[in-house]
Design a protein around this motif. Structure first.
Motif, mmCIF file in Angstrom:
data_model
loop_
_atom_site.group_PDB
_atom_site.id
_atom_site.type_symbol
_atom_site.label_atom_id
_atom_site.label_comp_id
_atom_site.label_asym_id
_atom_site.label_seq_id
_atom_site.Cartn_x
_atom_site.Cartn_y
_atom_site.Cartn_z
ATOM 1 N N ASP A 121 0.837 -1.212 0.000
ATOM 2 C CA ASP A 121 0.000 0.000 0.000
ATOM 3 C C ASP A 121 0.868 1.257 0.000
ATOM 4 O OD1 ASP A 121 -2.507 -1.308 0.051
ATOM 5 O OD2 ASP A 121 -2.274 -1.666 2.199
ATOM 6 N N THR A 122 1.910 1.274 0.799
ATOM 7 C CA THR A 122 2.799 2.432 0.869
ATOM 8 C C THR A 122 3.448 2.679 -0.492
ATOM 9 O OG1 THR A 122 3.224 2.023 3.211
ATOM 10 C CG2 THR A 122 4.832 3.389 2.031
ATOM 11 N N LEU A 123 3.908 1.620 -1.115
ATOM 12 C CA LEU A 123 4.566 1.724 -2.417
ATOM 13 C C LEU A 123 3.577 2.186 -3.493
ATOM 14 C CD1 LEU A 123 7.325 1.250 -3.665
ATOM 15 C CD2 LEU A 123 6.676 -1.119 -4.054
ATOM 16 N N MET A 124 2.371 1.645 -3.480
ATOM 17 C CA MET A 124 1.377 2.054 -4.475
ATOM 18 C C MET A 124 0.933 3.498 -4.247
ATOM 19 S SD MET A 124 -0.850 -1.363 -5.342
ATOM 20 C CE MET A 124 -1.205 -1.826 -3.672
ATOM 21 N N ASN A 125 0.777 3.900 -2.987
ATOM 22 C CA ASN A 125 0.417 5.299 -2.697
ATOM 23 C C ASN A 125 1.520 6.256 -3.129
ATOM 24 O OD1 ASN A 125 -2.125 4.740 -1.657
ATOM 25 N ND2 ASN A 125 -1.363 4.514 0.434
ATOM 26 N N TYR A 126 2.765 5.855 -2.906
ATOM 27 C CA TYR A 126 3.903 6.678 -3.325
ATOM 28 C C TYR A 126 3.874 6.856 -4.849
ATOM 29 C CZ TYR A 126 8.702 8.102 -4.302
ATOM 30 O OH TYR A 126 9.814 8.778 -4.760
ATOM 31 N N ALA A 127 3.711 5.739 -5.563
ATOM 32 C CA ALA A 127 3.687 5.799 -7.029
ATOM 33 C C ALA A 127 2.518 6.647 -7.512
ATOM 34 C CB ALA A 127 3.610 4.382 -7.604
ATOM 35 N N ARG A 128 1.359 6.490 -6.900
ATOM 36 C CA ARG A 128 0.176 7.277 -7.295
ATOM 37 C C ARG A 128 0.466 8.774 -7.131
ATOM 38 N NH1 ARG A 128 -3.605 5.332 -3.966
ATOM 39 N NH2 ARG A 128 -4.635 4.000 -5.467
ATOM 40 N N GLN A 129 1.070 9.148 -6.029
ATOM 41 C CA GLN A 129 1.371 10.568 -5.786
ATOM 42 C C GLN A 129 2.419 11.090 -6.756
ATOM 43 O OE1 GLN A 129 2.448 10.744 -1.649
ATOM 44 N NE2 GLN A 129 0.368 10.356 -0.952
ATOM 45 N N GLN A 130 3.423 10.293 -7.050
ATOM 46 C CA GLN A 130 4.493 10.725 -7.958
ATOM 47 C C GLN A 130 3.994 10.804 -9.397
ATOM 48 O OE1 GLN A 130 7.623 11.782 -6.906
ATOM 49 N NE2 GLN A 130 6.606 11.575 -4.928
ATOM 50 N N ASN B 274 0.690 11.034 -10.441
ATOM 51 C CA ASN B 274 -0.285 12.127 -10.391
ATOM 52 C C ASN B 274 -0.840 12.512 -11.769
ATOM 53 O OD1 ASN B 274 -1.877 14.008 -9.100
ATOM 54 N ND2 ASN B 274 -0.312 15.602 -9.138
ATOM 55 N N GLY B 275 -1.246 11.504 -12.536
ATOM 56 C CA GLY B 275 -1.854 11.778 -13.846
ATOM 57 C C GLY B 275 -0.872 11.993 -14.975
ATOM 58 N N LYS B 276 0.436 11.943 -14.722
ATOM 59 C CA LYS B 276 1.433 12.193 -15.771
ATOM 60 C C LYS B 276 1.643 10.988 -16.690
ATOM 61 C CE LYS B 276 3.942 14.163 -12.347
ATOM 62 N NZ LYS B 276 5.133 14.333 -11.594
ATOM 63 N N LEU B 277 1.225 9.805 -16.242
ATOM 64 C CA LEU B 277 1.348 8.582 -17.038
ATOM 65 C C LEU B 277 -0.026 7.950 -17.148
ATOM 66 C CD1 LEU B 277 4.485 6.976 -15.322
ATOM 67 C CD2 LEU B 277 4.437 8.210 -17.480
ATOM 68 N N PRO B 278 -0.245 7.138 -18.189
ATOM 69 C CA PRO B 278 -1.540 6.453 -18.303
ATOM 70 C C PRO B 278 -1.598 5.241 -17.359
ATOM 71 C CG PRO B 278 -0.159 5.840 -20.141
ATOM 72 C CD PRO B 278 0.604 6.869 -19.341
ATOM 73 N N VAL B 279 -1.502 5.525 -16.049
ATOM 74 C CA VAL B 279 -1.518 4.484 -15.025
ATOM 75 C C VAL B 279 -2.618 4.824 -14.027
ATOM 76 C CG1 VAL B 279 -0.217 3.395 -13.143
ATOM 77 C CG2 VAL B 279 0.969 4.049 -15.247
ATOM 78 N N VAL B 280 -3.475 3.840 -13.721
ATOM 79 C CA VAL B 280 -4.516 4.040 -12.720
ATOM 80 C C VAL B 280 -4.400 2.949 -11.658
ATOM 81 C CG1 VAL B 280 -6.127 5.267 -14.215
ATOM 82 C CG2 VAL B 280 -6.218 2.794 -14.103
ATOM 83 N N PHE B 281 -4.780 3.295 -10.456
ATOM 84 C CA PHE B 281 -4.699 2.397 -9.311
ATOM 85 C C PHE B 281 -6.115 2.031 -8.886
ATOM 86 C CE2 PHE B 281 -0.833 4.721 -9.575
ATOM 87 C CZ PHE B 281 0.161 3.853 -9.163
ATOM 88 N N ALA B 282 -6.459 0.765 -9.016
ATOM 89 C CA ALA B 282 -7.801 0.301 -8.671
ATOM 90 C C ALA B 282 -7.931 0.183 -7.152
ATOM 91 C CB ALA B 282 -8.064 -1.061 -9.312
ATOM 92 N N ARG C 199 11.853 2.525 -8.813
ATOM 93 C CA ARG C 199 11.908 1.304 -9.611
ATOM 94 C C ARG C 199 10.495 0.824 -9.960
ATOM 95 N NH1 ARG C 199 15.219 -0.618 -5.553
ATOM 96 N NH2 ARG C 199 14.023 -2.544 -5.377
ATOM 97 N N PHE C 200 9.573 0.974 -9.031
ATOM 98 C CA PHE C 200 8.186 0.571 -9.270
ATOM 99 C C PHE C 200 7.548 1.420 -10.356
ATOM 100 C CE2 PHE C 200 3.644 0.508 -7.531
ATOM 101 C CZ PHE C 200 3.344 -0.739 -8.073
ATOM 102 N N ILE C 201 7.743 2.726 -10.301
ATOM 103 C CA ILE C 201 7.188 3.631 -11.316
ATOM 104 C C ILE C 201 7.766 3.314 -12.687
ATOM 105 C CG2 ILE C 201 7.119 6.050 -12.087
ATOM 106 C CD1 ILE C 201 6.962 6.768 -9.036
ATOM 107 N N GLU C 202 9.048 3.048 -12.736
ATOM 108 C CA GLU C 202 9.695 2.682 -14.007
ATOM 109 C C GLU C 202 9.047 1.419 -14.583
ATOM 110 O OE1 GLU C 202 14.027 0.987 -15.202
ATOM 111 O OE2 GLU C 202 14.017 2.807 -13.965
#
Length: 182
Positions: free
Chosen positions: A18-27, A29-37, A175-178
């Motif tokens: 959860d911490t890692l996914m929240n970090y990635a979501r914040q970083q 922030n809509g800049k990539l076509p990535v969504v968190f269910a 690394r996760f965002i990459e």
């Protein structure tokens, strides 16, 4: 337009999913076509942890009966579900990140054979401290979680990526965002 990729994130409770996914979501922030269910869970919101949609067991089972979940499972006396909205998101080309279950992986793999499985791994010492810091369980429950985690069969999947989360959040998060952008 090409379909997006499904990223199925798994690991022991307390590994920092959860911490890692929240970090990635914040970083991201809509800049990539990535969504968190988000997940639909029969666990009270007051229990802490992830931001989820709390459902009664009756409501969960009715939604499952009506086909409202793309994925669903039961674990630790709770029901968990990922809504069918992810199917639309994938069709629209978004990469979708879900917080999954190691035990449910074979079933999820049948439903989504091309999904990327991201196993968040952490050393037993770090895991123990995170579970203690979280404060949701007794010492005996923490010991049982760690023992259960160590007894689980190794995760096998053709699209498996192992991500060690013993390092600082910014390092593992990068690394996760990459990975989510690949």
């Amino acid at each position: 337009m090409a379909d997006g990729k499904l990223f199925y994130v798994i690991g022991p409770s307390g590994a920092g999913k959860d911490t890692l996914m929240n970090y990635a979501r914040q970083q991201i922030n809509g800049k990539l076509p990535v969504v968190f269910a988000h997940r639909y869970i029969t666990r009270p919101m007051s229990a802490g942890g992830e931001n989820h949609i709390e459902l009664s067991q009756t409501e969960f089972l009715k939604r499952r009966e009506l086909g409202f979940f793309a994925l669903d499972w039961q674990s630790h006396q709770n029901f968990y579900g990922i809504g069918i909205e992810i199917l639309s998101w994938l069709k629209m080309g978004a990469n979708v990140v879900v917080n999954g279950s190691r035990e449910y992986l074979p079933t999820a793999s049948q439903r989504f054979p091309a999904m990327r499985v991201v196993l968040i791994d952490v050393s037993p010492e770090v895991l123990r401290q995170r579970l203690i810091d979280r404060g949701r369980e007794t010492t005996s429950e923490i010991n049982a979680r760690i023992e259960r985690s160590q007894l689980m069969a190794p995760v096998m999947h053709p699209n498996l990526v192992l991500l060690n989360n013993d390092q600082p959040l910014a390092e593992t998060g990068a690394r996760f965002i990459e990975l989510l952008n690949s």
